[in-house]
Scaffold this motif. Structure first.
Motif, PDB file in Angstrom:
ATOM      1  N   ALA A 583       0.834  -1.205   0.000  1.00  0.00           N
ATOM      2  CA  ALA A 583       0.000   0.000   0.000  1.00  0.00           C
ATOM      3  C   ALA A 583       0.867   1.253   0.000  1.00  0.00           C
ATOM      4  N   ILE A 584       1.971   1.228   0.765  1.00  0.00           N
ATOM      5  CA  ILE A 584       2.870   2.382   0.808  1.00  0.00           C
ATOM      6  C   ILE A 584       3.519   2.612  -0.553  1.00  0.00           C
ATOM      7  N   GLU A 585       3.949   1.522  -1.175  1.00  0.00           N
ATOM      8  CA  GLU A 585       4.600   1.641  -2.485  1.00  0.00           C
ATOM      9  C   GLU A 585       3.617   2.151  -3.533  1.00  0.00           C
ATOM     10  N   GLU A 586       2.381   1.633  -3.498  1.00  0.00           N
ATOM     11  CA  GLU A 586       1.372   2.032  -4.482  1.00  0.00           C
ATOM     12  C   GLU A 586       1.030   3.518  -4.353  1.00  0.00           C
ATOM     13  N   SER A 587       0.944   4.016  -3.113  1.00  0.00           N
ATOM     14  CA  SER A 587       0.557   5.412  -2.893  1.00  0.00           C
ATOM     15  C   SER A 587       1.738   6.364  -3.004  1.00  0.00           C
ATOM     16  N   GLY A 588       2.971   5.842  -2.931  1.00  0.00           N
ATOM     17  CA  GLY A 588       4.154   6.699  -2.944  1.00  0.00           C
ATOM     18  C   GLY A 588       4.344   7.455  -1.641  1.00  0.00           C
ATOM     19  N   ALA A 589       3.736   6.978  -0.557  1.00  0.00           N
ATOM     20  CA  ALA A 589       3.784   7.682   0.729  1.00  0.00           C
ATOM     21  C   ALA A 589       5.221   7.790   1.243  1.00  0.00           C
ATOM     22  N   CYS A 607       2.166  -3.410  17.361  1.00  0.00           N
ATOM     23  CA  CYS A 607       2.366  -3.464  15.911  1.00  0.00           C
ATOM     24  C   CYS A 607       1.043  -3.221  15.185  1.00  0.00           C
ATOM     25  N   GLN A 608      -0.061  -3.868  15.669  1.00  0.00           N
ATOM     26  CA  GLN A 608      -1.373  -3.674  15.046  1.00  0.00           C
ATOM     27  C   GLN A 608      -1.821  -2.222  15.166  1.00  0.00           C
ATOM     28  N   LEU A 609      -1.535  -1.571  16.321  1.00  0.00           N
ATOM     29  CA  LEU A 609      -1.898  -0.172  16.533  1.00  0.00           C
ATOM     30  C   LEU A 609      -1.215   0.724  15.494  1.00  0.00           C
ATOM     31  N   PHE A 610       0.119   0.563  15.341  1.00  0.00           N
ATOM     32  CA  PHE A 610       0.832   1.349  14.322  1.00  0.00           C
ATOM     33  C   PHE A 610       0.305   1.045  12.920  1.00  0.00           C
ATOM     34  N   GLN A 611       0.036  -0.243  12.640  1.00  0.00           N
ATOM     35  CA  GLN A 611      -0.411  -0.644  11.300  1.00  0.00           C
ATOM     36  C   GLN A 611      -1.752  -0.003  10.960  1.00  0.00           C
ATOM     37  N   ASN A 612      -2.698   0.000  11.920  1.00  0.00           N
ATOM     38  CA  ASN A 612      -4.007   0.594  11.648  1.00  0.00           C
ATOM     39  C   ASN A 612      -3.903   2.100  11.431  1.00  0.00           C
ATOM     40  N   LEU A 613      -3.115   2.801  12.281  1.00  0.00           N
ATOM     41  CA  LEU A 613      -3.023   4.254  12.170  1.00  0.00           C
ATOM     42  C   LEU A 613      -2.298   4.677  10.892  1.00  0.00           C
ATOM     43  N   VAL A 614      -1.154   4.019  10.583  1.00  0.00           N
ATOM     44  CA  VAL A 614      -0.426   4.355   9.349  1.00  0.00           C
ATOM     45  C   VAL A 614      -1.244   3.954   8.131  1.00  0.00           C
ATOM     46  N   GLY A 615      -1.921   2.775   8.195  1.00  0.00           N
ATOM     47  CA  GLY A 615      -2.761   2.331   7.078  1.00  0.00           C
ATOM     48  C   GLY A 615      -3.871   3.317   6.783  1.00  0.00           C
ATOM     49  N   ASN A 616      -4.507   3.856   7.830  1.00  0.00           N
ATOM     50  CA  ASN A 616      -5.550   4.871   7.626  1.00  0.00           C
ATOM     51  C   ASN A 616      -4.965   6.120   6.976  1.00  0.00           C
ATOM     52  N   ALA A 617      -3.749   6.535   7.419  1.00  0.00           N
ATOM     53  CA  ALA A 617      -3.119   7.719   6.838  1.00  0.00           C
ATOM     54  C   ALA A 617      -2.855   7.524   5.342  1.00  0.00           C
ATOM     55  N   VAL A 618      -2.475   6.291   4.941  1.00  0.00           N
ATOM     56  CA  VAL A 618      -2.247   5.991   3.514  1.00  0.00           C
ATOM     57  C   VAL A 618      -3.571   5.957   2.757  1.00  0.00           C
ATOM     58  N   VAL A 625       1.119  13.824  -2.436  1.00  0.00           N
ATOM     59  CA  VAL A 625       1.801  12.607  -1.994  1.00  0.00           C
ATOM     60  C   VAL A 625       1.684  12.515  -0.469  1.00  0.00           C
ATOM     61  N   PRO A 626       1.264  11.377   0.061  1.00  0.00           N
ATOM     62  CA  PRO A 626       1.087  11.255   1.522  1.00  0.00           C
ATOM     63  C   PRO A 626       2.409  11.490   2.265  1.00  0.00           C
ATOM     64  N   GLN A 627       2.375  12.373   3.258  1.00  0.00           N
ATOM     65  CA  GLN A 627       3.512  12.629   4.146  1.00  0.00           C
ATOM     66  C   GLN A 627       3.075  12.198   5.553  1.00  0.00           C
ATOM     67  N   ILE A 628       3.709  11.140   6.061  1.00  0.00           N
ATOM     68  CA  ILE A 628       3.274  10.555   7.342  1.00  0.00           C
ATOM     69  C   ILE A 628       4.456  10.566   8.310  1.00  0.00           C
ATOM     70  N   GLY A 629       4.247  11.150   9.497  1.00  0.00           N
ATOM     71  CA  GLY A 629       5.302  11.219  10.519  1.00  0.00           C
ATOM     72  C   GLY A 629       4.870  10.535  11.801  1.00  0.00           C
TER      73      GLY A 629
END
Length: 710
Positions: A583-589, A607-618, A625-629
């Motif tokens: 998903a990150i590669e496809e979006s270019g985030a 790990c699931q907490l980070f995955q859900n929050l970053v996944g929602n940001a993507v 282009v998505p910028q996620i910090g």
């Protein structure tokens, strides 16, 4: 000739010595009484503050850690103590409540770390030496008492107030003419002074007070002003302080010197005339001398000299006049002594008034039974709150043993005596137990017994504070029962959700499989409308399967039994990013992160907490282009994490709705998903004892914050 004048000089010398000795003894005794009175006044003021802090320390808010309620109660108490401040600190010296600052503002550690350590180590009240405020630079003193629960000290409760409070007490007390008073601490530093306080408060007094071990006495030395004084001192019974009352020697001796001058002048004149006329008036001199013996003795006894007949010899007339003058001076000193006695009586009356004020303060605590006990447990003081709570009037209960308040089985078991023994050994005893009123009814009481000792450590009695907590105990029992029922209900609900979602899987798979099989076998026999209906059925089954799987994942969050252990947050984030790689590669985030700490957590759920929050940001990205910090900040008791993006954002009115299970803000055509991801995130954070919240603005991205305890 020598025999003629020698008796005159001997009598004059004896009178001078006697007058000086009597004057010094009188002044010393008067000053020592004044020092004792001032020590009593200071001790009563300290006892009043200690009693107020002790009553505050019994507040239930300390046991529950309700710092806001503690702050409110502190501010209410300080209305009776203008200029004072109250500080509550934990075992590390960290202030948790400070009346000088608004509640909720960051507070520093206390600078009197040694005092805090002694409070938590010994559990005994402490009266400080003089110190200067770190901000105001004013000279201050403090009274610290422990706040304990079940024998364990929870907090250090301290009241600080300017040393001028003690100065005001000193100035209210009447002193002999020319005298001054001072209060010095255990290091001989001046706390308060009636003369030139602006010069000498905070300065060290004569080191004599640091060396002597006597509780009270009189001495002569050079005071802090450099003047020779006669000083009386008395040690406080509740603190390491001393009261000093001093009179300059010059003031004492001035009168004696004047009187001595008159006496010596008269004696000199008598001697000169006696030597000149000794030969011819020897016999007459003998008679005249004998006529002066009775007046001299009257002066020695402090009696008025009766009128004397005129002397045939002029020199003896002068001696007679001198004796009459000496008598007048002694009578004048007697009147001054009477005035001093009257002043002492006035001080005694003021002391009685102060004691009455203290009694009214204690009687005003109507919700608390405050009782003083003798060392063997007999009631010596009884306030109005004790009458309201236990039913006995003061005249009925005084000098009776306090075991009257205990159930018969406790008395038979020796429980009251054990309480006093523990309080005497450890300084304090506290318990919650049943007590008995005069009418025989029982009530649940919170009882605190504190040993009272004098400055030398000798036990002089006990203070006993009792509060009726029957209603609170009943409420606690009901609350515990409600929590047990709620926990059982939640467990049953989670079990139901788990079983229901698991059992629905099989029939749903059957519907999906047979619908797809129908399309494969008979697709060429169906028209386009029938095929569309089959697609709807398959899509609905797939979405239902996804909803069931998400519901199953949601119910598993609280059912997990993985241990809470140290987990590297950076490693957990790295695993989440690997799971989201496509998903990150496809979006270019573009993903950036700061320093991430090691925290105590369930590694899989972090790990699931980070995955859900970053996944929602993507997923919920805009045209850019998505910028996620991902960042972390250390707080006092926790770590605060932030996952921030530049996506489409969320309207503030929906900031809570997005955390509700299956609540969506967009259609499935706009953004896929079931609307359960953020609900799972909040459940994970709450399971770890933290909080999760959102800050967002439409079109400007979102920031999800969550905390994890250290």
């Amino acid at each position: 000739m020598l025999a003629a004048v020698l008796p005159v000089w001997l009598v004059s010398g004896w009178l001078v010595f006697h007058a000086y000795s009597v004057k010094r003894a009188q002044i010393g005794a008067t000053m020592l009484d004044s020092a004792r009175t001032l020590a009593s006044v200071v001790d009563r003021d300290l006892a009043t503050v200690q009693a107020a802090l002790l009553a505050l320390s019994t507040s239930p808010a300390f046991a529950t850690g309700d710092l806001k309620s503690i702050h409110d109660q502190v501010m209410e108490l300080l209305k009776s103590y203008p200029g004072a401040d109250i500080i509550v600190a934990d075992a590390t010296g960290q202030q948790v409540v400070n009346s000088a600052r608004p509640f909720g503002t960051p507070l520093p550690r206390r600078n009197t770390v040694e005092t805090v350590r002694r409070i938590f180590e010994n559990g005994q009240p402490i009266v400080s030496d003089l110190f200067f405020g770190a901000v105001t630079k004013r000279p201050l003193i403090s009274i610290d008492i422990p706040v304990a629960k079940d024998g364990k000290v929870l907090y250090d409760l301290a009241m600080t107030f300017p040393s001028e409070r003690m100065g005001a007490l000193l100035r209210k007390q009447a002193l002999p003419k020319g005298a001054y008073s001072a209060l010095i601490d255990g290091k001989t530093v001046v706390i308060a002074r009636t003369r030139f306080p602006e010069r000498y408060v905070g300065k060290r007094a004569n080191p004599f007070h640091l060396k002597t071990q006597l509780k009270e006495g009189t001495t002569a030395y050079a005071n802090i002003e450099g003047n020779e004084v006669l000083a009386a001192y008395c040690r406080s019974g509740l603190s390491p302080w001393r009261i000093v009352v001093g009179v300059p020697k010059a003031a004492i001796l001035a009168t004696v010197y004047r009187w001595t001058g008159w006496a010596l002048a008269g004696a000199g004149l008598i001697s000169l005339f006696g030597l000149a006329l000794a030969l011819q008036f020897a016999r007459r001199i003998t008679g005249e001398i004998q006529s002066l013996i009775e007046p001299a003795l009257a002066i020695g006894r402090g009696e008025p000299v009766p009128p004397m007949n005129s002397c045939a010899i002029g020199e003896f007339g002068l001696v007679a006049s001198a004796l009459e003058r000496a008598s007048e001076l002694l009578q004048s000193r007697g009147r001054e002594l009477d005035s001093t006695v009257a002043s002492l009586k006035e001080e005694s009356l003021q002391r009685q008034r102060s004691e009455e004020s203290l009694r009214l303060l204690i009687d005003g605590a109507r919700d608390y039974a405050i009782v003083l006990l003798s060392p063997d447990g007999r009631v010596t003081s009884w306030n109005e709150g004790a009458t309201r709570l236990k039913g006995w009037e003061a005249e009925e209960i005084l000098v009776r043993h306090f075991s009257l308040f205990y159930p018969e089985e406790s008395v038979a078991d020796g429980h009251p005596e054990r309480e006093l023994a523990i309080a005497a050994a450890e300084g304090r005893y506290e318990e919650e137990a049943w007590r008995i009123r005069k009418d025989g009814s029982a009530f649940m009481a919170n009882v605190i017994i504190t040993a009272i000792r004098d400055q030398d450590g000798a036990l002089v009695g006990f203070s006993k504070v009792t509060r009726d907590i029957t209603d609170r105990r009943d409420a606690d029992d009901k609350l515990r029962a409600t929590l047990v029922d709620l926990k059982r209900s939640n467990e049953e609900l989670e079990q139901f959700a788990y079983i229901a979602s698991h059992d629905l899987q099989e029939p749903l798979r059957m519907v999906s499989s047979y619908t797809q099989l129908l399309a494969q076998r008979y697709g060429d026999q169906l028209d386009d409308k029938a095929k569309k209906f089959i697609d709807y059925a398959v899509d609905g089954a797939v979405r239902m399967q996804r909803l069931i799987n998400d519901l199953l994942a949601y119910s598993r969050v609280s059912r997990r039994t993985n241990a809470i252990e140290p987990v590297d947050a950076r490693a957990a984030l790295g695993e989440a990013l690997r799971n989201l790689a496509s998903a990150i590669e496809e979006s270019g985030a573009v993903i950036t992160s700061g320093h991430l700490p090691t925290v105590r957590a369930d590694g899989t759920q972090l790990c699931q907490l980070f995955q859900n929050l970053v996944g929602n940001a993507v997923k919920f990205r805009g045209a850019e282009v998505p910028q996620i910090g991902i960042y972390a900040e250390e707080l006092e008791t926790a770590w605060r994490f932030c996952v921030k993006d530049n996506g489409i954002g969320i309207d503030p009115q929906y900031e809570e709705k997005v955390f509700v299970i299956f609540q969506r803000l967009h259609t499935r055509q706009e953004f896929p998903g079931t609307g359960i991801g953020l609900a799972i995130c909040r459940r994970i954070v709450e399971r770890h004892g933290g909080e999760l919240w959102l800050e967002s603005e439409p079109g400007k991205g979102s920031a999800f914050h969550f905390t994890l305890p250290k």
